[in-house]
Design an enzyme around this catalytic site. Structure first.
Site, PDB file in Angstrom:
ATOM      1  N   LEU A 103       0.825  -1.216   0.000  1.00  0.00           N
ATOM      2  CA  LEU A 103       0.000   0.000   0.000  1.00  0.00           C
ATOM      3  C   LEU A 103       0.853   1.256   0.000  1.00  0.00           C
ATOM      4  O   LEU A 103       0.385   2.332  -0.363  1.00  0.00           O
ATOM      5  CB  LEU A 103      -0.914   0.006   1.233  1.00  0.00           C
ATOM      6  CG  LEU A 103      -1.931  -1.129   1.337  1.00  0.00           C
ATOM      7  CD1 LEU A 103      -2.653  -1.079   2.674  1.00  0.00           C
ATOM      8  CD2 LEU A 103      -2.936  -1.035   0.188  1.00  0.00           C
ATOM      9  N   GLY A 104       2.091   1.137   0.439  1.00  0.00           N
ATOM     10  CA  GLY A 104       2.976   2.289   0.509  1.00  0.00           C
ATOM     11  C   GLY A 104       4.079   2.028   1.508  1.00  0.00           C
ATOM     12  O   GLY A 104       4.198   0.939   2.064  1.00  0.00           O
ATOM     13  N   PHE A 108       9.536   3.826   8.633  1.00  0.00           N
ATOM     14  CA  PHE A 108      10.406   2.714   9.010  1.00  0.00           C
ATOM     15  C   PHE A 108       9.960   1.374   8.452  1.00  0.00           C
ATOM     16  O   PHE A 108      10.470   0.348   8.869  1.00  0.00           O
ATOM     17  CB  PHE A 108      10.463   2.615  10.539  1.00  0.00           C
ATOM     18  CG  PHE A 108      11.064   3.815  11.192  1.00  0.00           C
ATOM     19  CD1 PHE A 108      12.421   4.056  11.115  1.00  0.00           C
ATOM     20  CD2 PHE A 108      10.271   4.720  11.866  1.00  0.00           C
ATOM     21  CE1 PHE A 108      12.981   5.172  11.706  1.00  0.00           C
ATOM     22  CE2 PHE A 108      10.814   5.838  12.457  1.00  0.00           C
ATOM     23  CZ  PHE A 108      12.174   6.074  12.375  1.00  0.00           C
ATOM     24  N   GLY A 109       9.021   1.371   7.517  1.00  0.00           N
ATOM     25  CA  GLY A 109       8.608   0.079   7.006  1.00  0.00           C
ATOM     26  C   GLY A 109       7.635   0.168   5.853  1.00  0.00           C
ATOM     27  O   GLY A 109       7.118   1.235   5.517  1.00  0.00           O
ATOM     28  N   VAL A 111       4.033  -0.995   4.118  1.00  0.00           N
ATOM     29  CA  VAL A 111       2.676  -1.317   4.566  1.00  0.00           C
ATOM     30  C   VAL A 111       2.007  -2.200   3.518  1.00  0.00           C
ATOM     31  O   VAL A 111       2.056  -1.904   2.316  1.00  0.00           O
ATOM     32  CB  VAL A 111       1.847  -0.038   4.794  1.00  0.00           C
ATOM     33  CG1 VAL A 111       0.458  -0.394   5.304  1.00  0.00           C
ATOM     34  CG2 VAL A 111       2.559   0.891   5.788  1.00  0.00           C
ATOM     35  N   ASP A 221       6.397  14.056  11.796  1.00  0.00           N
ATOM     36  CA  ASP A 221       6.451  13.596  10.407  1.00  0.00           C
ATOM     37  C   ASP A 221       5.125  13.870   9.709  1.00  0.00           C
ATOM     38  O   ASP A 221       4.545  12.998   9.053  1.00  0.00           O
ATOM     39  CB  ASP A 221       6.796  12.111  10.348  1.00  0.00           C
ATOM     40  CG  ASP A 221       7.313  11.686   8.979  1.00  0.00           C
ATOM     41  OD1 ASP A 221       7.728  12.572   8.202  1.00  0.00           O
ATOM     42  OD2 ASP A 221       7.300  10.482   8.669  1.00  0.00           O
TER      43      ASP A 221
END
Length: 413
Positions: A103-104, A108-109, A111, A221
């Site tokens: 999904l994006g 840090f990771g 999805v 962020d």
């Protein structure tokens, strides 16, 4: 001669019989004693063996973080009020982290879209590596989203334990993508967001950040790709991995600058002093995205305007709104709409001040946006504001603080 010796000498046969009788009687007593002692020894050895066996079966590793004190987190049904998932379950739910389900990407990771065994659609964030920053991000997400309840925050459904092969977080699935996708991504090619929807997104996001700041937390962020949109175009702010606690008795938090290029507060980047005004700057960039439909960073633009913030400040200083505002919004044919959009542009100008002392607070930003939406906004005055050495003439008056009462629900991060 003693009496005992006389008896022995006079009745030797009786002594033999007596001795034999005592021998017969003493034998069972000795056997009973041996059996009793053996029983005690067996019980003692059994308990001792079980004791060491139990210790060996317990986890031998110790660690810090939110799972401190839990001997085996995956044996618990819930943690901080959310379920603990096994790695294997989430691996299956994402079809072994199929690239087609991406999904994006967050800070840090990656999805992934996933289907749980109970039929729920969820989003699973897979943290990149098990070093310091992803672990801190993992902790922040859990602590903030389980302690803060707000309709404008994405819901956290669960997580893996710190003992699993990878650190995974399970969120509600927000089906309509991100604000970034709607403004200048794939969804923008098929449908243009009308102004009233953009205005509502701005107010909802400002409401979420105001609530966060009132709870002594800085998001750190804020960006259009972290603003999720549901099918009703309601906002869900996501990705709290960089968030920091901001105690109300200090002026700033000293920390190395973190964030996404194009959104990072230049004052924070220069002085390493994080404040709530850092979120205000980032939100100002989002406001410019909403009125321009341009990305925060575009390498195809002139060097001095690669960053959308720089481009917007220059256009607004020259009052060249036609060069900034997305023409598809139709503001040139509607004077009322034009006044609203220009007012939002001027508010973004305030948020993008290089000196964070000149920026409004998030609660002030929210109040101005609400006034603009209700069409009771008075033109803002930007006189005397200095940006990158350029000054808008005369004086500048900041709007008054709104009378807002927000409950605080947080734990120390």
């Amino acid at each position: 001669m003693p009496l005992t010796l006389k008896l022995i000498q006079s009745h030797p046969r009786k002594l033999t019989v007596l001795t034999s009788q005592y021998a017969v009687i003493g034998l069972p007593l000795k056997l009973a004693t041996v059996i009793t002692l053996a029983s005690f020894a067996i019980v003692f050895l059994y308990k001792r063996t079980n004791k060491y066996s139990g210790l060996q079966n317990q986890p031998r590793s110790t660690y810090s973080g939110p799972y401190r004190g839990i001997s085996n987190p995956e044996s618990r049904a819930v943690y901080f009020g959310i379920p603990v998932f096994s790695y294997e379950e989430l691996q299956q739910a994402t079809n072994n982290f199929d690239q087609a389900r991406e999904l994006g990407e967050g800070s840090f990771g990656t999805v992934y879209y996933a289907n749980l065994q109970d039929g729920r659609e969820v989003a699973v964030k897979r943290l990149y590596e098990r070093n310091y920053w992803p672990v801190e991000s993992f902790n922040n997400e859990i602590q903030i989203l389980t302690c803060m309840r707000n309709k404008y925050f994405v819901s956290l459904y669960g997580c893996t334990s710190r003992h699993s092969r990878e650190l995974l977080l399970v969120y509600e699935y927000v089906p309509n993508g991100t604000l970034s996708c709607h403004l200048h991504g794939d969804k923008a090619k098929h449908r243009i967001l009308p102004w009233h929807v953009r205005m509502r997104i701005a107010i909802d996001t400002a409401s979420a950040l105001t609530y966060l700041h009132a709870s002594d937390i800085i998001h750190r962020d804020v960006k259009s790709s972290n603003i999720l949109i549901d099918n009703n175009f309601c906002v869900k702010v996501a990705d709290f991995g960089l968030s920091r606690l901001f105690p109300n008795d200090v002026t700033h938090v000293s920390t190395a600058p973190k964030g996404t290029p194009g959104y990072v507060d230049p004052d924070y980047r220069m002085c390493y002093q994080l404040t709530t005004k850092s979120d205000v700057y980032s939100f100002g960039v989002v406001l410019v995205e909403l009125i321009s439909s341009m990305p925060a960073v575009d390498m195809s633009r002139d060097r001095d305007e690669i960053k959308l913030a720089n481009l917007a400040v220059r256009r607004i200083q020259r009052r060249a709104f036609c060069e900034l505002i997305d023409p598809s919004l139709g503001f040139q044919s509607d004077d009322k709409l034009k006044r609203m959009i220009v007012s939002v542009a001027e508010l973004a100008f305030q948020c993008l001040q290089g000196d964070n002392e000149l920026r409004p607070s998030m609660s002030e930003v929210l109040e101005v946006l609400q006034r603009i939406e209700s069409e009771n906004d008075e033109p803002a005055s930007f006189e005397g504001i200095e940006i990158h050495g350029a000054r808008v003439p005369q004086s500048y008056t900041r709007p008054p603080l709104p009378n807002m009462k927000l409950q605080r629900h947080h734990q120390t991060l």
